[in-house]
Design a protein around this motif. Structure first.
Motif, mmCIF file in Angstrom:
data_model
loop_
_atom_site.group_PDB
_atom_site.id
_atom_site.type_symbol
_atom_site.label_atom_id
_atom_site.label_comp_id
_atom_site.label_asym_id
_atom_site.label_seq_id
_atom_site.Cartn_x
_atom_site.Cartn_y
_atom_site.Cartn_z
ATOM 1 N N ARG A 58 0.722 -1.124 -0.093
ATOM 2 C CA ARG A 58 -0.099 -0.037 0.027
ATOM 3 C C ARG A 58 0.753 1.322 0.000
ATOM 4 N NH1 ARG A 58 -5.907 -1.146 2.773
ATOM 5 N NH2 ARG A 58 -6.171 -2.990 1.478
ATOM 6 N N CYS A 59 1.928 0.999 0.537
ATOM 7 C CA CYS A 59 2.786 2.456 0.610
ATOM 8 C C CYS A 59 4.338 2.055 0.865
ATOM 9 C CB CYS A 59 2.351 3.402 1.571
ATOM 10 S SG CYS A 59 2.226 2.686 3.336
ATOM 11 N N ARG A 60 5.104 2.989 0.667
ATOM 12 C CA ARG A 60 6.609 2.866 1.062
ATOM 13 C C ARG A 60 6.844 2.784 2.532
ATOM 14 N NH1 ARG A 60 9.828 6.660 2.313
ATOM 15 N NH2 ARG A 60 11.260 6.518 0.463
ATOM 16 N N ALA A 61 5.801 3.148 3.332
ATOM 17 C CA ALA A 61 6.173 2.853 4.717
ATOM 18 C C ALA A 61 6.229 1.421 5.154
ATOM 19 C CB ALA A 61 4.870 3.750 5.346
ATOM 20 N N CYS A 62 5.673 0.775 4.214
ATOM 21 C CA CYS A 62 5.899 -0.837 4.510
ATOM 22 C C CYS A 62 7.495 -1.269 4.772
ATOM 23 C CB CYS A 62 5.511 -1.551 3.489
ATOM 24 S SG CYS A 62 3.591 -1.490 2.827
ATOM 25 N N TYR A 63 8.203 -0.691 4.082
ATOM 26 C CA TYR A 63 9.678 -1.082 4.080
ATOM 27 C C TYR A 63 10.117 -0.592 5.486
ATOM 28 C CZ TYR A 63 8.568 -2.239 -0.585
ATOM 29 O OH TYR A 63 8.072 -2.796 -1.775
ATOM 30 N N LYS A 64 9.703 0.330 6.044
ATOM 31 C CA LYS A 64 10.123 0.898 7.428
ATOM 32 C C LYS A 64 9.848 -0.396 8.531
ATOM 33 C CE LYS A 64 9.131 5.351 5.941
ATOM 34 N NZ LYS A 64 8.257 6.483 6.003
ATOM 35 N N ALA A 67 -2.999 3.533 11.119
ATOM 36 C CA ALA A 67 -2.585 2.544 10.558
ATOM 37 C C ALA A 67 -2.863 2.685 9.037
ATOM 38 C CB ALA A 67 -3.628 1.358 10.956
ATOM 39 N N ALA A 68 -3.487 3.963 8.636
ATOM 40 C CA ALA A 68 -3.924 4.116 7.290
ATOM 41 C C ALA A 68 -2.692 4.476 6.100
ATOM 42 C CB ALA A 68 -4.934 5.361 7.033
ATOM 43 N N PRO A 69 -2.485 4.164 5.126
ATOM 44 C CA PRO A 69 -3.474 3.359 4.268
ATOM 45 C C PRO A 69 -3.336 1.738 4.727
ATOM 46 C CG PRO A 69 -1.676 3.785 3.006
ATOM 47 C CD PRO A 69 -1.416 4.256 4.442
ATOM 48 N N GLY A 70 -2.499 1.229 5.329
ATOM 49 C CA GLY A 70 -2.531 -0.206 5.827
ATOM 50 C C GLY A 70 -1.371 -1.068 5.814
ATOM 51 N N GLY A 71 -0.037 -0.122 5.302
ATOM 52 C CA GLY A 71 0.938 -0.693 4.891
ATOM 53 C C GLY A 71 1.792 -1.558 6.020
ATOM 54 N N GLY A 100 -6.099 -11.577 12.376
ATOM 55 C CA GLY A 100 -6.873 -11.457 13.676
ATOM 56 C C GLY A 100 -6.295 -11.014 14.821
ATOM 57 N N ASN A 101 -4.710 -10.987 14.543
ATOM 58 C CA ASN A 101 -3.913 -10.574 15.655
ATOM 59 C C ASN A 101 -3.456 -9.074 15.766
ATOM 60 O OD1 ASN A 101 -4.140 -13.316 17.151
ATOM 61 N ND2 ASN A 101 -2.488 -13.974 15.850
ATOM 62 N N VAL A 102 -4.051 -8.290 14.848
ATOM 63 C CA VAL A 102 -3.552 -6.798 14.642
ATOM 64 C C VAL A 102 -4.934 -6.020 14.838
ATOM 65 C CG1 VAL A 102 -2.515 -5.216 13.389
ATOM 66 C CG2 VAL A 102 -1.751 -7.372 13.242
ATOM 67 N N VAL A 103 -5.051 -5.000 15.639
ATOM 68 C CA VAL A 103 -6.246 -4.138 15.690
ATOM 69 C C VAL A 103 -5.345 -2.728 15.214
ATOM 70 C CG1 VAL A 103 -5.801 -3.841 18.196
ATOM 71 C CG2 VAL A 103 -7.849 -3.034 17.107
ATOM 72 N N GLY A 104 -6.035 -1.938 14.500
ATOM 73 C CA GLY A 104 -5.429 -0.601 14.098
ATOM 74 C C GLY A 104 -6.607 0.209 14.172
ATOM 75 N N ILE A 105 -6.064 1.574 14.203
ATOM 76 C CA ILE A 105 -6.911 2.855 14.090
ATOM 77 C C ILE A 105 -6.204 3.774 13.287
ATOM 78 C CG2 ILE A 105 -8.301 2.324 16.346
ATOM 79 C CD1 ILE A 105 -5.942 5.129 16.812
ATOM 80 N N GLU A 141 -9.226 0.846 3.210
ATOM 81 C CA GLU A 141 -9.530 -0.093 2.510
ATOM 82 C C GLU A 141 -9.400 -1.550 3.173
ATOM 83 O OE1 GLU A 141 -10.922 -0.822 -0.839
ATOM 84 O OE2 GLU A 141 -11.283 1.519 -0.795
ATOM 85 N N PRO A 142 -10.407 -2.349 3.502
ATOM 86 C CA PRO A 142 -10.268 -3.446 4.380
ATOM 87 C C PRO A 142 -9.092 -4.454 3.990
ATOM 88 C CG PRO A 142 -12.603 -3.301 3.635
ATOM 89 C CD PRO A 142 -11.881 -2.323 2.872
ATOM 90 N N ILE A 143 -8.534 -4.758 5.289
ATOM 91 C CA ILE A 143 -7.119 -5.932 5.084
ATOM 92 C C ILE A 143 -7.918 -7.038 5.346
ATOM 93 C CG2 ILE A 143 -4.844 -6.330 5.840
ATOM 94 C CD1 ILE A 143 -4.303 -3.323 5.491
#
Ligand code: SAM
Length: 219
Positions: free
Chosen positions: A43-49, A71-75, A87-92, A98-100
């Motif tokens: 979803r975004c470059r933040a994933c790599y961090k 958590a948005a956009p969900g990376g 089911g082990n991650v809760v985000g706000i 978009e649902p993950i």
């Protein structure tokens, strides 16, 4: 042709856009990690961090319970769920996403007491709290720094109540100096507190991550 704009054309057709945002967009398009994320369906470059944090520290493993703040956009959730399981991650986040699959998500403000209650009610105490939240920037470095420190203080207070003993807090901060007092406080609650600057975080950005591990438990 409509709908087949190349990246170059998109930038060229940016009439009306401010120069600074055009420069931002050009940089985004050239950015190696932005391209990589797109190619890999992330979803975004933040994933790599968070991936770099995982590569170094190996915090995430099957069954660990995780809270993802901002958590948005969900990376980050997208990267973490395959390690910990669905089911082990809760985000706000203030923004909707978009649902993950495997992410329990609510659009809400972290600083709101009700949001924190809701987060606490999902799993009870958790293994890892991660926060990539950043308040809207004002353009004034000192003001922005104070705002992110205030947010970090709130995340730290929340972590003290909601982390299991031995748990980990990963939180974004901006380099600036005023966080020293908070660092001293954090060192009292965690066995280890380190700074981590991922390669995928732009070198010209003041962003850095605090990695606090080995929570000593609520006093
Ligand atoms: N880690 C995310 C990812 O990988 O997709 C990117 C997070 S983005 C850099 C920062 C997010 O923090 C924004 O989406 C913003 O809406 C959120 N945020 C900032 N302040 C917040 C608050 N008080 N409560 C909830 N979310 C907040």
């Amino acid at each position: 042709m409509r709908g087949t704009n190349t990246k170059k054309e998109i930038v060229k057709s940016s009439r009306g856009r401010k120069k600074s945002s055009t420069l931002w967009l050009k940089r985004q398009l050239k950015d190696e990690f932005t391209k990589k994320a797109k190619d890999e369906g992330l979803r975004c470059r933040a994933c790599y961090k968070i991936q770099e944090i995982q590569d170094k520290y190996k915090f995430f493993s099957r069954g660990k319970k995780v809270i993802d703040l901002g958590a948005a956009p969900g990376g980050w959730s997208q990267v973490v769920i395959p390690y910990v399981g669905k089911g082990n991650v809760v985000g706000i986040d203030l923004l909707d996403i978009e649902p993950i699959e495997g992410l329990i998500f609510r659009q809400a403000d972290f600083t709101d007491e009700q949001t924190q209650k809701w987060l606490s009610s999902q799993f009870g105490k958790v293994d890892i709290i991660m926060s990539d939240m950043a308040p809207n920037t004002s353009g004034m470095k000192s003001v922005d720094h104070i705002r992110i420190i205030a947010l970090l203080e709130e995340v730290f207070e929340f972590a003290k109540i909601n982390l299991k003993e031995g748990g980990t807090l990963i939180a974004k901060v901006f380099r600036g100096g005023a966080e020293n007092e908070l660092l001293t406080e954090m060192k009292k609650s965690f066995k280890k507190v380190e700074h981590f600057k991922p390669k995928s975080s732009r070198s010209d950005s003041v962003e850095i991550f605090l990695v606090a591990s080995g929570f000593k438990g609520e006093k």
